[in-house]
Design an enzyme around this catalytic site. Structure first.
Site, mmCIF file in Angstrom:
data_model
loop_
_atom_site.group_PDB
_atom_site.id
_atom_site.type_symbol
_atom_site.label_atom_id
_atom_site.label_comp_id
_atom_site.label_asym_id
_atom_site.label_seq_id
_atom_site.Cartn_x
_atom_site.Cartn_y
_atom_site.Cartn_z
ATOM 1 N N ASP A 196 0.870 -1.174 0.000
ATOM 2 C CA ASP A 196 0.000 0.000 0.000
ATOM 3 C C ASP A 196 0.914 1.232 0.000
ATOM 4 O OD1 ASP A 196 -2.140 1.698 0.004
ATOM 5 O OD2 ASP A 196 -3.261 0.616 1.525
HETATM 6 C C1 BGC Z 1 -5.029 3.223 0.075
HETATM 7 C C2 BGC Z 1 -5.232 2.226 -1.036
HETATM 8 C C3 BGC Z 1 -5.026 2.880 -2.375
HETATM 9 C C4 BGC Z 1 -3.653 3.510 -2.409
HETATM 10 C C5 BGC Z 1 -3.297 4.143 -3.732
HETATM 11 C C6 BGC Z 1 -3.764 4.034 -0.081
HETATM 12 O O1 BGC Z 1 -3.726 5.085 0.797
HETATM 13 O O2 BGC Z 1 -5.017 2.539 1.304
HETATM 14 O O3 BGC Z 1 -6.512 1.656 -0.935
HETATM 15 O O4 BGC Z 1 -5.200 1.957 -3.402
HETATM 16 O O5 BGC Z 1 -3.596 4.502 -1.404
HETATM 17 O O6 BGC Z 1 -3.971 5.305 -3.964
#
Ligand code: BGC
Length: 733
Positions: free
Chosen positions: A290
Site C-alpha cells: 500500500d
Molecule cells: C489506500 C489504497 C489505495 C492507495 C493508492 C492508499 O492510501 O489505502 O486503498 O489503493 O492509497 O492510492
C-alpha cells in the site's frame, strides 16, 4: 501463469535473461507524479486531500494547473520505474512512449489507479452495491469500469477491496462488500470476472488488485490503520475467504494492507505473502505494497531503517513498492551484500512482467485516439447501468403507514443541502467523474414530482436554518428530508467515534417532525449509521447511500414506486455507536444476550443490531413456507417456497444460512451459504433452492486445518439474517 501462452512465457524469460539487476529492481518500483515547487504536501497526499474532501476538485485542479509536475521521465527512461499512477491518457501515452521507445529494455509501464466504483460512470459505493445481492450486476459494473479506464490508459485497478468489515466506525466500510465472508467472496469473484474476464480485446479488460490483504477491516476500535489481532480461525474462516475466492477466480494482483496482523505488518509478513498467498493459495500474480507502507515499517517499529524495511518486504514476498523508492535505492546493495537472494528479485520481476504480458501491454502499450474520444460523452448504456445499480442498491428500512410510494401529484417539500449536491452523491474514492454527468436528488425529484418545493435548510456540516423551516408554513402533503454524511466522512482516514447522523441534522429532523406532516428520511451516507432515534420516531427511512452519478433518478424512481426497492443491508446497523462492532454472524457465548441480567448484553442498548444484515423492505410482502432439507451422499438439497403476498410484483432476496451447532470450536450463530434473487408477481409463489455440498459445511481451525465434523446442523431460509425458517439435520461426513 494461467492465461499466458507458451510464447509469452518464453518472452518473459527471454527479457529476464537480458535484464540487469537494476532493471529488474526498477520493475519493482511504482511511482506517481510529484509536484515541484513550494508545496508542503506530496502529490499523493494532495490526491488524498481531494478524495477525502479536504480540498475541492476545483482547488485540486487549480493547484495542478499551476504546479510544475515531475513525471519522472528520466527514471522511466533508465528503466527504474515499472509502474506509474497517472490519470490523463495523453500523459499516459507520453510516459509509455519513453518506457517503450527510450528505455534499454523497452518494457511498458503498468499504469494503475484507484478505480473503486466506476471510472467515468460512477456507480454505488461497494457497501451499497453489495446490498443488491446481484452477482451479475457486480460483474457488469466492473466490466464497464474496466473499459472506461482502459480507454484512458489505466490498465490496472486498485480494486476490488474485499476487506470483511464489521465495525461501522471504520470509514473504509464504504469501500467494501460488508460484514459477510460469503457475500464478500461472491462479490470478489464477480468483480474479478468483470474486470478481467472479457479478453476479446486489450481494450476490454484490466488487471484487478485485491486489497487490502489482509485483516485491515478488523482494525482495533474501528480506527483506520490500527493494529489487528485475531485468532487464526477468524483469519481463515472470515477475513481470508474473499481473497482466497478471488485468487481462485484468477485475480492478477494483490495489495498488502497497512496494518499489522498479530504483530507483523502485512507489508513484511512472510506468512501472509509468501506462505499463504503464493504457496498455499497458488497466487500467480504480483503483490504491491500500500502507499508508502514499506517506509512505515520503520514507524511500526519492525525495521531499523529504510534499507532494513526494504529487505524485509522483499524477503517476505512483496513484489512492488508503492511510492517510497526504497527498493530502487536499496535492493541492489542488499543483493550484493548477500542479504537478499537474487532469486527473490527474479521472482518479483517475473511476476510483474507476466502480468504486463497478460495485459497485452507489450503489443498494445498506447491508448488510441479513437479510444480517448470514446467516452467523451457517456454512452446511454453506461448511464442505464449506473441507474440500474443505483436503484437496486436502495434499502427501504421503514415504511410506517405505507407513506411510500408517493403519488406523482403529491405536494412534496424536499429538505436538505445534500439534495442539491452533485459531488456528494459520488462517494469516497471516485476520481474521474464529471460534474455534468451527475444527477442530484433535487433534479431527479423535480423531474418526477411536479409539485415540489425545495428548502436547503442545512446539512451534515455547519448550521441549519430553522427560520427557513418555520417560515415555510405550508409543507404540502409530505416532507422528504435528505440527510446524512458528506463523502469526506467515510473512506480512508475517516473513522468516527460517533456514527449518528452528524451535525445538527437530528434537530432539523425534529423540527420537521413537529410540522405534523409525514416525514420520509432519505439517508445518504457511506457507513451503517446508529439510527435508534430515527427508528423510534421517523415513520419512513430510506437508506440511499452514495449511489453515484444516477442517484437523483434512482431515489426519485424508488420514492415514486416506479422501482420497487429490493436492496438489502450488506452490513448490520447498530442502534447506538457503542454497540460497534455489531454483526449477524457472531460467535455464540455461554450466555447469549437476553432479558436476564447475567447475559451478554449492554445495560443501555438494545440486544443485537437495529437493522440486521440481509434486511430490507419493499412495496410488497413475502412469506416463506415449506423449508425442505434433503440429504444426498455429497450434499444437502435445500428448498423453500416464497410467496408474494402483496399487491405488486417485486424481487425478493432469498437467503440461506447454516449453523454448525456443535463443533470443536465455537461457530457463528449463522453463516450465509447462498442467496437467490426471485422475481415474483403479486400472488405468485415460487420455490428457491440451492445445493449445499457437504464439503462446504466445515471450518478451519486455528492451525488452518479444514475440518468437517459430524453432528447437528441448522439450515435457515428467509428474507434477512434475523427472520428465517429453520430445519435441523444431523450429518455424518
Ligand atoms: C489506500 C489504497 C489505495 C492507495 C493508492 C492508499 O492510501 O489505502 O486503498 O489503493 O492509497 O492510492
Amino acid at each position: 501463469m494461467k492465461g499466458l501462452t507458451e510464447k509469452q512465457i518464453q518472452k518473459v524469460e527471454e527479457l529476464l535473461s537480458r535484464m540487469t539487476l537494476e532493471e529488474k529492481i526498477g520493475q519493482m518500483n511504482q511511482a506517481a507524479t510529484s509536484l515541484v515547487g513550494g508545496f508542503d504536501v506530496p502529490f499523493e497526499e494532495l490526491i488524498e486531500m481531494m478524495t477525502d474532501g479536504r480540498i475541492s476538485k476545483e482547488e485540486f485542479e487549480k493547484i495542478m494547473s499551476t504546479a510544475e509536475q515531475d513525471f519522472h521521465e528520466d527514471e522511466i527512461r533508465s528503466g527504474m520505474i515499472g509502474s506509474f499512477m497517472v490519470q490523463d491518457p495523453v500523459k499516459a501515452n507520453e510516459l509509455q512512449k519513453i518506457a517503450v521507445e527510450e528505455s534499454r529494455m523497452g518494457i511498458p509501464l503498468i499504469i494503475g489507479l484507484d478505480v473503486i466504483h466506476g471510472f467515468r460512470s460512477v456507480y454505488p459505493i461497494a457497501i451499497a452495491e453489495a446490498g443488491s445481492f446481484d452477482t451479475d450486476l457486480f460483474e457488469r459494473t466492473a466490466s464497464m469500469a474496466a473499459k472506461e479506464s482502459r480507454a484512458a490508459g489505466v490498465a490496472w485497478h486498485f480494486a476490488p477491496m474485499v476487506d470483511v468489515a464489521r465495525d461501522a466506525r471504520w470509514g473504509r466500510v464504504s469501500e467494501g462488500p460488508g460484514e459477510d465472508p460469503y457475500l464478500g467472496s461472491e462479490f470478489a469473484r464477480a468483480k474479478i470476472r468483470g474486470l478481467q474476464g472479457d479478453r476479446s480485446s486489450t481494450e476490454n479488460y484490466v488487471a484487478a488488485c485485491l486489497k487490502h490483504y489482509v485483516g485491515y477491516g478488523a482494525a482495533e476500535s474501528g480506527r483506520d490503520y490500527n493494529t489487528v489481532s485475531m485468532a487464526m480461525h477468524q483469519f481463515y474462516n472470515n477475513y481470508l475467504k474473499p481473497f482466497a475466492a478471488a485468487v481462485d477466480e484468477g485475480a492478477m494482483t494483490v495489495m498488502a494492507a497497512f496494518n499489522d496482523l498479530n504483530g507483523v505488518p502485512c507489508t513484511v509478513n512472510e506468512f501472509l505473502l509468501r506462505k499463504t498467498l503464493k504457496e498455499s493459495l497458488g497466487f500467480p500474480g504480483f503483490v504491491v505494497s500500500d502507499a508508502n507502507a514499506i517506509r512505515e515499517c520503520v514507524v511500526h517499529g519492525i525495521a531499523e531503517d529504510e534499507m532494513d524495511a526494504g529487505i524485509q518486504a522483499a524477503l517476505a514476498g512483496m513484489d512492488m513498492d508503492m511510492g517510497t523508492s526504497i527498493y530502487v535505492k536499496n535492493l541492489k546493495a542488499a543483493v550484493e551484500a548477500g542479504k537478499v537472494p537474487v532469486a527473490v528479485i527474479d521472482e518479483a520481476a517475473r511476476r510483474i512482467l507476466s502480468v504486463k504480458m497478460w495485459l497485452g501491454l507489450f503489443d498494445n502499450p498506447y491508448v488510441s485516439e479513437e479510444a480517448m474520444k470514446r467516452y467523451e460523452t457517456l454512452p446511454d448504456s453506461h448511464r442505464a447501468l449506473a441507474l440500474e445499480a443505483a436503484e437496486k442498491s436502495v434499502v427501504l428500512l421503514k415504511n410506517e403507514g405505507s407513506v411510500l410510494p408517493l403519488k406523482k401529484e403529491a405536494r412534496i417539500s424536499l429538505v436538505g443541502n445534500l439534495a442539491q449536491s452533485r459531488e456528494e452523491i459520488i462517494g469516497a474514492w471516485a476520481m474521474s467523474w464529471q460534474e455534468k454527468d451527475c444527477v442530484p436528488i433535487l433534479q431527479g425529484m423535480e423531474e418526477t414530482f411536479p409539485n415540489l418545493k425545495y428548502f436547503p435548510c442545512g446539512g451534515p456540516e455547519g448550521d441549519i436554518s430553522m427560520n427557513e423551516v418555520i417560515a415555510a408554513g405550508d409543507w404540502g402533503d409530505v416532507i422528504v428530508a435528505v440527510l446524512g454524511e458528506l463523502v469526506s466522512m467515510s473512506g480512508e482516514a475517516s473513522s468516527k467515534a460517533d456514527i449518528t447522523i452528524p451535525g445538527r441534522q437530528r434537530e432539523l429532523l425534529e423540527m420537521l417532525m413537529h410540522t405534523g406532516k409525514p416525514v420520509v428520511l432519505v439517508l445518504m451516507n457511506g457507513r451503517p449509521l446508529a439510527l435508534e432515534w430515527e427508528y423510534n420516531y421517523v415513520p419512513v427511512i430510506v437508506e440511499a447511500w452514495h449511489l453515484g452519478i444516477e442517484m437523483g433518478h434512482a431515489v426519485a424512481r424508488v420514492l415514486s414506486g416506479e422501482k420497487n426497492p429490493e436492496g438489502r443491508l450488506s452490513s448490520s446497523f447498530p442502534a447506538l455507536t457503542g454497540q460497534c462492532p455489531v454483526y449477524y454472524n457472531h460467535m455464540n457465548t455461554g450466555r447469549p444476550g437476553s432479558k436476564s441480567k447475567f447475559t451478554s448484553r449492554y445495560l443501555d442498548a438494545p440486544l443485537g443490531s437495529l437493522y440486521p444484515f440481509g434486511y430490507g423492505l419493499s412495496y410488497t410482502t413475502y412469506e416463506y413456507s415449506d423449508l425442505k432439507v434433503a440429504e444426498t451422499e455429497d450434499s444437502l438439497e435445500v428448498s423453500v417456497k416464497v410467496s408474494n403476498t402483496g399487491e405488486r410484483g417485486g424481487r425478493e432476496t432469498v437467503q440461506f444460512y447454516m449453523q454448525d451447532v456443535t463443533a470443536t470450536l465455537v461457530r457463528p450463530v449463522k453463516e450465509l451459504k447462498a442467496f437467490r434473487k426471485v422475481e415474483l408477481e403479486a400472488g405468485e409463489t415460487k420455490t428457491a433452492a440451492f445445493t449445499l455440498p457437504k464439503k462446504e459445511m466445515g471450518f478451519y481451525d486455528n492451525d488452518g486445518v479444514y475440518r468437517l465434523e459430524d453432528g447437528l446442523f441448522r439450515i435457515y431460509a428467509g428474507g434477512s439474517s434475523k427472520d428465517c425458517l429453520m430445519e435441523e439435520v444431523r450429518i455424518k461426513f
